[in-house]
Scaffold this motif. Sequence first.
Motif, PDB file in Angstrom:
ATOM      1  N   LEU A 161      35.474  -6.020  14.521  1.00  0.00           N
ATOM      2  CA  LEU A 161      34.065  -5.919  14.157  1.00  0.00           C
ATOM      3  C   LEU A 161      33.393  -4.732  14.842  1.00  0.00           C
ATOM      4  O   LEU A 161      32.579  -4.024  14.233  1.00  0.00           O
ATOM      5  CB  LEU A 161      33.341  -7.217  14.509  1.00  0.00           C
ATOM      6  N   ASN A 164      34.134  -1.418  13.333  1.00  0.00           N
ATOM      7  CA  ASN A 164      33.482  -1.235  12.040  1.00  0.00           C
ATOM      8  C   ASN A 164      31.995  -1.566  12.108  1.00  0.00           C
ATOM      9  O   ASN A 164      31.425  -2.116  11.158  1.00  0.00           O
ATOM     10  CB  ASN A 164      34.171  -2.100  10.983  1.00  0.00           C
ATOM     11  N   THR A 165      31.373  -1.222  13.236  1.00  0.00           N
ATOM     12  CA  THR A 165      29.953  -1.494  13.409  1.00  0.00           C
ATOM     13  C   THR A 165      29.143  -0.927  12.243  1.00  0.00           C
ATOM     14  O   THR A 165      29.334   0.222  11.841  1.00  0.00           O
ATOM     15  CB  THR A 165      29.445  -0.875  14.728  1.00  0.00           C
ATOM     16  N   LYS A 167      29.303  -2.126   9.201  1.00  0.00           N
ATOM     17  CA  LYS A 167      29.975  -2.441   7.945  1.00  0.00           C
ATOM     18  C   LYS A 167      30.176  -3.955   7.832  1.00  0.00           C
ATOM     19  O   LYS A 167      30.543  -4.608   8.804  1.00  0.00           O
ATOM     20  CB  LYS A 167      31.340  -1.757   7.866  1.00  0.00           C
ATOM     21  N   VAL A 168      29.962  -4.472   6.646  1.00  0.00           N
ATOM     22  CA  VAL A 168      30.231  -5.885   6.390  1.00  0.00           C
ATOM     23  C   VAL A 168      31.717  -6.044   6.104  1.00  0.00           C
ATOM     24  O   VAL A 168      32.260  -5.381   5.212  1.00  0.00           O
ATOM     25  CB  VAL A 168      29.409  -6.414   5.204  1.00  0.00           C
ATOM     26  N   LEU A 169      32.381  -6.904   6.859  1.00  0.00           N
ATOM     27  CA  LEU A 169      33.799  -7.175   6.656  1.00  0.00           C
ATOM     28  C   LEU A 169      33.952  -8.557   6.021  1.00  0.00           C
ATOM     29  O   LEU A 169      33.360  -9.528   6.490  1.00  0.00           O
ATOM     30  CB  LEU A 169      34.564  -7.115   7.977  1.00  0.00           C
ATOM     31  N   TYR A 214      30.912 -10.814   7.414  1.00  0.00           N
ATOM     32  CA  TYR A 214      30.293 -10.767   8.741  1.00  0.00           C
ATOM     33  C   TYR A 214      30.114  -9.317   9.173  1.00  0.00           C
ATOM     34  O   TYR A 214      30.856  -8.436   8.754  1.00  0.00           O
ATOM     35  CB  TYR A 214      31.151 -11.518   9.756  1.00  0.00           C
ATOM     36  N   ILE A 215      29.135  -9.094  10.063  1.00  0.00           N
ATOM     37  CA  ILE A 215      28.841  -7.746  10.498  1.00  0.00           C
ATOM     38  C   ILE A 215      28.286  -7.741  11.914  1.00  0.00           C
ATOM     39  O   ILE A 215      27.574  -8.663  12.317  1.00  0.00           O
ATOM     40  CB  ILE A 215      27.810  -7.078   9.541  1.00  0.00           C
ATOM     41  N   GLU A 217      25.817  -5.276  13.523  1.00  0.00           N
ATOM     42  CA  GLU A 217      24.966  -4.191  13.070  1.00  0.00           C
ATOM     43  C   GLU A 217      24.913  -3.061  14.101  1.00  0.00           C
ATOM     44  O   GLU A 217      25.071  -3.283  15.291  1.00  0.00           O
ATOM     45  CB  GLU A 217      23.555  -4.717  12.793  1.00  0.00           C
ATOM     46  N   LYS A 218      24.668  -1.861  13.613  1.00  0.00           N
ATOM     47  CA  LYS A 218      24.492  -0.723  14.523  1.00  0.00           C
ATOM     48  C   LYS A 218      23.223  -0.910  15.346  1.00  0.00           C
ATOM     49  O   LYS A 218      22.229  -1.472  14.858  1.00  0.00           O
ATOM     50  CB  LYS A 218      24.410   0.581  13.726  1.00  0.00           C
TER      51      LYS A 218
END
Length: 221
Positions: A161, A164-165, A167-169, A214-215, A217-218
């Motif tokens: 996670l 890939n901050t 981005k929704v995975l 799930y994400i 967020e930045k």
Amino acid sequence: MRILLVEDDVMLGETLQSALQIQHYTVDWLRDGVMALHAISDQHFDLIILDLGLPKMDGMSVLTAVRRKGISTPILILTARDTVADKVNGLDAGADDYLLKPFDLSELNSRLRALIRRSSGRASSEIAYGELRLDPQSQSVSYQGKQIILHRREFTLLHELLENTGKVLSRQQLEQGLYGWEEDIESNALEVHIHHLRKKFYPELIKTIRGVGYIIEKIKP
């Protein structure tokens, strides 16, 4: 972090799979080039470790076919072929690194971390997110200056996670990063891991996007 290991030597394959799992990687292992090409074409991997001397389809052919498909997954070649020409051919065909057999596991791990850093655009292996720090090299996590103990899959999930901050995975993406092909997945296992992470850090760290995934967020400037 999901790795595809393509190696036909059973003893070496078993050793590498076990050693990499200890480092919190999820490792799927295949033993021939044809199956490897199918897997790479159909599924997502964060890294590929590719032997050249494979049955059915040699590693160089797999590498060439993968790059022709436009798949940019970092690929580390493992081989006993030690001529300069072999190295040049492998790198020119699209390999990201080249490691000669026999090799030390610590060197392999170091090269894998370097590939991950390059693919994510970071100069350091440590990931910083606010007061949270995750270091793949030392397999450690801290929050507000305190060490946080995570189980293997919690660490892997948090790492994925954070890599890939913003981005929704999806559930499928995250489950593929946590479990190999031969591992059983309980229906609520992912939610349990996410619940534990929220409890160990703070509830807002991981957000649920209903029906999507799930994400993390930045952080807003």
